[in-house]
Design a protein around this motif. Sequence first.
Motif: not given
Length: 333
Positions: A287-310
């Motif tokens: 189950g542990q590995y399945m869960a990781k694969m599940y998250m990996e397969v979704k190819r979600r971004p690792i973070y989302i930016i809301a604002e930058t200094s530029e």
Amino acid sequence: MIKLSLVVPCYNESAALPAFMEELMRVLNQLEDVRPEILFINDGSSDNTLDILRQLATEHPDTVRYISLSRNFGKEGAMFAGFEHATGDYVAVMDADLQDPPSMLPQMLRAVREEGYDCAGTRRVSRDGEPPIRSFFAHCFYRMMNRISNTHLVDGARDYKLLSRKALNALLSMPEYNRFSKGLYEWIGFRTKWLEFKNVERVAGETKWSFWKLFKYSIEGFVAFTTAPLALSSLFGMMLMFIAVAVIVAQIARQLIFQDSVSGWTSMVCIILLLGGLQLFCIGIYGQYMAKMYMEVKRRPIYIIAETSEERRAALSEKTLPNEPVRNDGREA
Ligand code: UDP
Ligand code: MG
């Protein structure tokens, strides 16, 4: 002249930031022929960390940049955001609480610039000031991890590292969702110089790692860097099969000789319980590995930016532009 990027993940660090900035600037000013870039990542803080970062970016427009994420993505996500946006020839990552002493930067730079290393890492030789129970579990984790996985982890290694562009690009080439940086740093290889220091307690604020968070992070480390538990479960299964065969043979022999089969009830129940438990245990590992694969397969971004200094700088200058001609006219003050 070389450019050095410093990636600093911040999660509710408003108390520590002023002292951190002061100490960091003191060290950076001593470095000659280095153009610094300080890249703060606001990891969805709920205090006024973002306000402080905005102010720092205004005060030091040439050195300070920040990226504000849309929510708390965890330190790993924040670091990755920083790595992707850092523009330096060398990139270092450090905590905002002064637990990673900026005074080690000159030494680290020397290692990669003059001594031919690609990475300069730091490790704590003491864990003074840390709850003993936490140190104990940390040691257990490193011992176990190094025994069952091919990736060797250095005990006490911090995330505080300085990487050459080459090493950083290698790290960026691994866009996996479940990140365990200590393992990833080791996995990419390259020559690393280890510098040692004594544990320093954070200047202000408190740790963001609860025992539970650390526990989940250590599971991350196991599952990301070894498939040994999978093999372990099949080994268990095989051993049990042999035992089962032996027991069956013994039971048949007993029945043939004594013919008193009802008396076996107790042992049956024991065996059923034992097997049931073991099966669940193994399914849990899968189950542990399945869960990781599940998250990996979704190819979600690792973070989302809301604002930058530029972005903010651009927005601010747009706002002030229309006012300027009026003032220049001299008709309106
Ligand atoms: N941090 C982060 N996101 C999180 C948790 C922590 O960006 O979800 C940052 C935090 O602001 C700090 C660094 O990661 O700069 C290390 O966190 P902390 O000092 O709480 O960890 P510890 O030193 O106790 O292991
Ligand atoms: Mg800390």
